[in-house]
Design an enzyme around this catalytic site. Structure first.
Site, PDB file in Angstrom:
ATOM      1  N   TYR A   1     -10.031 -12.235  -6.551  1.00 42.50           N
ATOM      2  CA  TYR A   1      -9.077 -12.466  -7.630  1.00 42.50           C
ATOM      3  C   TYR A   1      -9.329 -13.780  -8.358  1.00 42.50           C
ATOM      4  O   TYR A   1      -8.723 -14.031  -9.395  1.00 42.50           O
ATOM      5  CB  TYR A   1      -7.649 -12.438  -7.075  1.00 42.50           C
TER       6      TYR A   1
ATOM      7  N   HIS B   1      -3.819 -10.105   3.639  1.00 40.17           N
ATOM      8  CA  HIS B   1      -5.257 -10.050   3.922  1.00 40.17           C
ATOM      9  C   HIS B   1      -5.558 -10.823   5.199  1.00 40.17           C
ATOM     10  O   HIS B   1      -5.016 -11.904   5.425  1.00 40.17           O
ATOM     11  CB  HIS B   1      -6.058 -10.646   2.766  1.00 40.17           C
TER      12      HIS B   1
ATOM     13  N   ARG C   1       0.852  -1.184   0.000  1.00 40.34           N
ATOM     14  CA  ARG C   1       0.000   0.000   0.000  1.00 40.34           C
ATOM     15  C   ARG C   1       0.888   1.234   0.000  1.00 40.34           C
ATOM     16  O   ARG C   1       2.054   1.182   0.380  1.00 40.34           O
ATOM     17  CB  ARG C   1      -0.924   0.013   1.223  1.00 40.34           C
TER      18      ARG C   1
ATOM     19  N   LYS D   1      -1.663  -2.188   8.148  1.00 42.36           N
ATOM     20  CA  LYS D   1      -2.818  -1.630   8.848  1.00 42.36           C
ATOM     21  C   LYS D   1      -2.871  -2.135  10.286  1.00 42.36           C
ATOM     22  O   LYS D   1      -2.431  -3.239  10.587  1.00 42.36           O
ATOM     23  CB  LYS D   1      -4.109  -2.039   8.123  1.00 42.36           C
TER      24      LYS D   1
ATOM     25  N   ARG E   1      -1.233  -2.538  -6.637  1.00 46.97           N
ATOM     26  CA  ARG E   1      -1.439  -3.658  -5.703  1.00 46.97           C
ATOM     27  C   ARG E   1      -2.243  -4.754  -6.389  1.00 46.97           C
ATOM     28  O   ARG E   1      -1.928  -5.943  -6.261  1.00 46.97           O
ATOM     29  CB  ARG E   1      -2.153  -3.144  -4.458  1.00 46.97           C
TER      30      ARG E   1
ATOM     31  N   HIS F   1      -3.116   2.150  -5.704  1.00 46.26           N
ATOM     32  CA  HIS F   1      -3.727   0.872  -5.325  1.00 46.26           C
ATOM     33  C   HIS F   1      -3.892  -0.044  -6.540  1.00 46.26           C
ATOM     34  O   HIS F   1      -3.984  -1.271  -6.386  1.00 46.26           O
ATOM     35  CB  HIS F   1      -5.088   1.109  -4.669  1.00 46.26           C
TER      36      HIS F   1
END
Length: 403
Positions: free
Chosen positions: A383, A374, A255, A279, A351, A348
């Site tokens: 995906y 994730h 990110r 995050k 990514r 993004h």
């Protein structure tokens, strides 16, 4: 007839200006900029003497008065409080000027919002930008709870929460509505933990209608990636830095904030790994591919300013040489994409490019989820729709002769 060049007035040298000059020189500022800052410091000292004030009385109010007098006198440059930033930082470091007062929320909701801000930072580990967004989303909800006696949260019920959501969210777009509800759930959990409400009210917040996996992640094609990287002018220091940033984004799927937070101590060159600050204050170690490591090493050896502040990898190339912000990382991606003729490209998108490229190379969804870090497998499941070859194997044929 040639005009005589105006001779520059020499600034008087004082102990304060010498220390300021040394600090600015370490930050990489040019001699002309240092001279202007010394002159501004002398102007400030003269103004304080005229006002019969000491440096210890220099508050934000007095700074605004000083700058207002400069503008009234016709000064065209260095006429805003921002121009005094380095000077005030220097004087505060010497203990001559008081530190600025911490900004506090105003109004009846001010005290609870200040507590909530501290909670998000210390307990949740959220960034300042995210905290500000949460608080901004909560203001309409809190405004509706203000009564003549002040802010009333103790009598808050599930019906009150639902009524606000039903009245407020339909007129907002999906992104704003989702963020508002996320902030509201977080705030209600905080109220219960802090003992303001007896019952947990977060479950009363409904969800925004959202069909998971409805969209299709879009990434750049291989030729587009080559054009993007080739658009970096590696003969310049900016181009070497930008190539390293883009390589990290494309190959590791970082990110923009993770690129901005990357520190020199996060890279283990012997082990070939890099620690990513993700995050929620999560730290995870990823393998460092050879091409990524080569581009970053090239930047550190030949392009990173020697007078850079701190231990961040990527810094500004214009003084002060501080760490790049996440928004600047996005700007670098956008500007490079424009030069490459790719149109508008967000950080993004790179990514998604990393994820789709792994999928084409035969990586499983779980492996892609590990790279992108994730928390839930459902997040990576989108995906699966990119792998059209395998999807055709399970797709049912269309009945051409159906009546």
């Amino acid at each position: 007839m040639n005009k005589l060049k105006k001779k520059r007035v020499k600034n008087p040298v004082t102990a304060l200006s010498v220390g300021l000059e040394e600090n600015l020189h370490k930050l990489g500022y040019a001699a002309d900029t240092i001279w202007k800052q010394r002159r501004l410091l002398n102007d400030l000292l003269s103004w304080l003497a005229g006002q019969q004030m000491e440096l210890s009385n220099l508050s934000e109010v007095q700074v605004n008065r000083f700058m207002g007098d400069r503008r009234a006198a016709g000064v065209r440059k260095l006429k805003t409080p921002k121009a005094l930033g380095h000077i005030l930082h220097h004087l505060r470091g010497l203990g001559l000027v008081p530190n600025p007062e911490a900004l506090k929320e105003l109004g009846p909701a001010g005290p609870i919002l200040d507590q909530y801000r501290r909670f998000l930072r210390s307990e949740r580990g959220l960034s300042g930008t995210t905290v500000d967004r949460y608080v901004d989303c909560l203001r309409p909800f809190l405004d509706a709870r203000i009564q003549d006696s002040g802010l009333n949260l103790a009598s808050l019920t599930s019906a009150d929460v639902t009524s606000f959501v039903v009245a407020w969210c339909p007129s907002r777009n999906t992104g704003v509505a989702k963020l508002t509800l996320t902030a509201l759930r977080s705030f209600l959990r905080f109220l219960h933990l802090d003992g303001v409400t007896e019952r947990p009210l977060a479950p009363a917040v409904p969800s925004v209608l959202h069909r998971r996996l409805a969209g299709l992640p879009k990434g750049l094609e291989r030729d587009q990636v080559r054009r993007l990287l080739a658009a970096c002018d590696i003969s310049s220091t900016d181009g070497v830095r930008d190539l390293a940033i883009l390589t990290l984004l494309v190959r590791l799927g970082l990110r923009r904030s993770e690129v901005a937070k990357l520190g020199l101590d996060d890279i283990d060159w012997r082990a070939g790994t890099v620690c990513v600050h993700g995050k929620g204050n999560r730290h995870e170690r990823l393998p460092l591919p050879a091409d990524v490591g080569q581009s970053v090493a090239q930047y550190l050896r030949h392009a990173r300013p020697t007078k850079a502040e701190g231990r961040m990898v990527f810094v500004r190339h214009i003084a002060p040489h501080r760490a790049l912000s996440p928004s600047r990382v996005s700007t670098i991606v956008a500007e490079t994409a424009q030069r490459a003729g790719l149109g508008r490209v967000h950080a993004h998108l790179l990514r998604h490019t990393a994820a789709t490229e792994l999928l084409r190379a035969g990586a499983s969804l779980s492996e892609i989820g590990q790279l992108l870090r994730h928390r839930r497998a459902q997040t990576t499941a989108i995906y699966a729709k990119v792998d059209r070859t395998n999807l055709r194997l399970i797709a049912r044929s269309w009945p051409e002769d159906a009546q």
